[in-house]
Structures are given as C-alpha cells and as structure tokens.
Design an enzyme around this catalytic site. Structure first.
Site, PDB file in Angstrom:
ATOM      1  N   GLY A  25      -0.066  -0.582   5.725  1.00 19.39           N
ATOM      2  CA  GLY A  25       0.321   0.295   6.814  1.00 19.39           C
ATOM      3  C   GLY A  25      -0.491  -0.001   8.061  1.00 19.39           C
ATOM      4  O   GLY A  25      -1.613  -0.505   7.985  1.00 19.39           O
ATOM      5  N   GLY A  26       0.072   0.290   9.217  1.00 20.24           N
ATOM      6  CA  GLY A  26      -0.637   0.060  10.476  1.00 20.24           C
ATOM      7  C   GLY A  26      -0.886  -1.405  10.726  1.00 20.24           C
ATOM      8  O   GLY A  26      -0.004  -2.251  10.551  1.00 20.24           O
ATOM      9  N   MET A  82      -8.674   8.577   9.082  1.00 20.69           N
ATOM     10  CA  MET A  82      -9.090   9.085   7.775  1.00 20.69           C
ATOM     11  C   MET A  82     -10.190  10.141   7.918  1.00 20.69           C
ATOM     12  O   MET A  82     -11.172  10.150   7.194  1.00 20.69           O
ATOM     13  CB  MET A  82      -9.568   7.930   6.881  1.00 20.69           C
ATOM     14  CG  MET A  82      -8.513   6.850   6.700  1.00 20.69           C
ATOM     15  SD  MET A  82      -9.164   5.285   6.049  1.00 20.69           S
ATOM     16  CE  MET A  82     -10.049   4.635   7.476  1.00 20.69           C
ATOM     17  N   ASP A 111       0.817  -1.204   0.000  1.00 18.50           N
ATOM     18  CA  ASP A 111       0.000   0.000   0.000  1.00 18.50           C
ATOM     19  C   ASP A 111       0.858   1.265   0.000  1.00 18.50           C
ATOM     20  O   ASP A 111       2.079   1.215   0.197  1.00 18.50           O
ATOM     21  CB  ASP A 111      -0.923   0.011   1.220  1.00 18.50           C
ATOM     22  CG  ASP A 111      -2.124  -0.902   1.053  1.00 18.50           C
ATOM     23  OD1 ASP A 111      -2.378  -1.340  -0.082  1.00 18.50           O
ATOM     24  OD2 ASP A 111      -2.808  -1.176   2.059  1.00 18.50           O
ATOM     25  N   LYS A 170      -3.772   3.329  -2.152  1.00 21.77           N
ATOM     26  CA  LYS A 170      -4.988   4.140  -2.193  1.00 21.77           C
ATOM     27  C   LYS A 170      -4.709   5.466  -1.508  1.00 21.77           C
ATOM     28  O   LYS A 170      -3.909   5.542  -0.578  1.00 21.77           O
ATOM     29  CB  LYS A 170      -6.140   3.453  -1.447  1.00 21.77           C
ATOM     30  CG  LYS A 170      -6.514   2.074  -1.940  1.00 21.77           C
ATOM     31  CD  LYS A 170      -7.661   1.530  -1.103  1.00 21.77           C
ATOM     32  CE  LYS A 170      -8.070   0.129  -1.552  1.00 21.77           C
ATOM     33  NZ  LYS A 170      -7.070  -0.872  -1.177  1.00 21.77           N
TER      34      LYS A 170
END
Length: 251
Positions: free
Chosen positions: A96-97, A178, A43, A65
């Site tokens: 990620g994360g 987000m 990602d 994305k």
C-alpha cells in the site's frame, strides 16, 4: 531500473506501490507489471480491485500486517521474495502507498541485492499525499506551511527517540503514519516541547476510499479524535488542516 548480477534462470522482482486506497490511483506502470506477474506478494491494505488485475493463474501470497500482529515476519517475507525469484518467476511485491515511505521496501531490496536478484521499483502515491489531497488539506501552502515532515508513530527499531523539540518548534505540516495508538504520546510530546495545544490538526481515516472520514480539532483533542477513528488513518498537525472545510471536494 536497477539490475544486479544474477544467474541465468533467476526471476525478477518488481517492488510496486499500490497507492493509498483508491484503485484508480495505481500508476500505469504498476498496472502493467501486476498484469504480467507470475507471483504477487501483497500486504493487507492493497484493495481487491488492484489484486484482481493479476493473471488468473498467478500465485497470490498474503503477507499482511496490522497493529501488534504480523501474519508473516519480515525476514520470512524477504525469504519468500528470494525463493520465488530463484525459481525463475516474475514476482511483484505489492505494498500500500509507496514502498519507500515507511513500507520497509528498502529492507526487502537489500535482501534481494545480497542474493543477486534483479529488481525494479515502481513508486506509488504515498498515503500522506493521497489522503490529504482527498481531504482537501494541502500539505504546503504559502499562508500556512512552507514544508512538510513525515513521521512514523511507531517506536524506532533501535529505540531512538524522535526529535520532538525540532518538530514542535517548526511551522511545518506534520504527518504521522501509524499514529492512532500513539496519539496521546504524540500530543504530550509536542505540547511539552513547545507546540501550542490549540494547533489545528486532523485525523484522516481510510483516506481516498469511499468510506473516508475526516476528524478535525485542536492538538489537545487529538487523542479523542484518534479514539473515534479506525485504522488505517493518518494524523495531520498544522494550520493547513483548517482548509478542509473550504477545499473538501471528496465526500
């Protein structure tokens, strides 16, 4: 490890959480799995330092994305994982994360399971835990908050509304993933449903990275703070954010 029935020549998929940004926060198991992968499907927020751990001859497939733009649609990502595994490859799906916290990891594994592909999950440090720790903001604290809730700032897939009334009436720490683009709506909904407009909050930009920035203010100033921050960023609402000045160790 979760193993499913599969054909003898099928490969294997490791769903790996890369952590929130600082490459040193990658787990030891994540490090080992990436180094042994034939294919790495990654990602946008995975750091170059972590990508460099892959073998020189590993196939690197970018499927990142960002807001309002998906380089590769989710169903196509799912199909890539299936196809590469069926070709007999050892595949790492690198996110990620943590892959199970707003990372669509469960959706991807459902597709693998439906296609008889064996897989494992390597957890990662989620952004809420990593970014707040590097900002000196404890998610829970006996004098401030006894619990924490993680909420996505995106509209839910089926259009359902968030339970704003329960969020606004709690003494929890609220962490919005987000949420920059939705900061005005988040502010309006929380205040409308009863949360004091002077509730302390913070926006953490590029959490755990050397360029990390922390913006502090009250809930009624959240849209202004969000307008000054850039993605990736987290919104944290609650009195624990006041501890940033005292506990900030990373700057």
């Amino acid at each position: 490890m979760t193993t499913n029935h599969t054909s003898l020549n099928a490969g294997f998929v490791s769903l790996v959480g890369a952590g929130p940004g600082d490459p040193d926060l990658l787990t030891v198991k994540g490090y080992r799995v990436i180094q042994s992968a034939d294919v790495v499907v990654f990602d946008r927020l995975v750091s170059r330092d972590i990508l460099s751990l892959a073998k020189p001859d590993a196939e690197m497939i970018y499927v990142g994305k960002k807001l309002d733009y998906h380089c590769v649609p989710q169903d196509q990502i799912n199909q890539i994982l299936v196809e590469k595994a069926k070709e007999g490859h050892k595949v790492v799906r690198l996110k990620g994360g943590d892959s199970f916290i707003f990372g669509r990891g469960g959706e991807e594994l459902e597709t693998l399971a439906e296609n008889g592909i064996s897989f494992e999950v390597v957890p990662g440090i989620t952004a809420a835990a990593g970014a707040t720790a590097y900002a000196g903001i404890p998610l829970t604290h006996r004098d401030h908050a006894q619990s924490v809730q993680f909420i996505t700032g995106h509209v839910q897939k089926d259009g359902r509304e968030i339970e704003w009334s329960s969020l606004a009436q709690s003494n929890n720490t609220l962490v919005f993933y987000m949420g920059l683009k939705q900061s005005g709506r988040i502010t309006d909904k929380l205040i409308t449903h009863g949360l004091d407009e002077n509730t302390p909050c913070a926006v953490i930009e590029n959490g755990t990275r050397k360029e990390q920035r922390v913006f502090q203010g009250a809930l009624n100033t959240l849209p202004q703070m969000a307008s000054e921050a850039e993605s990736p960023a987290l919104i944290v609402v609650g009195s624990v954010t006041q501890l940033h000045d005292k506990l900030n160790w990373f700057s």
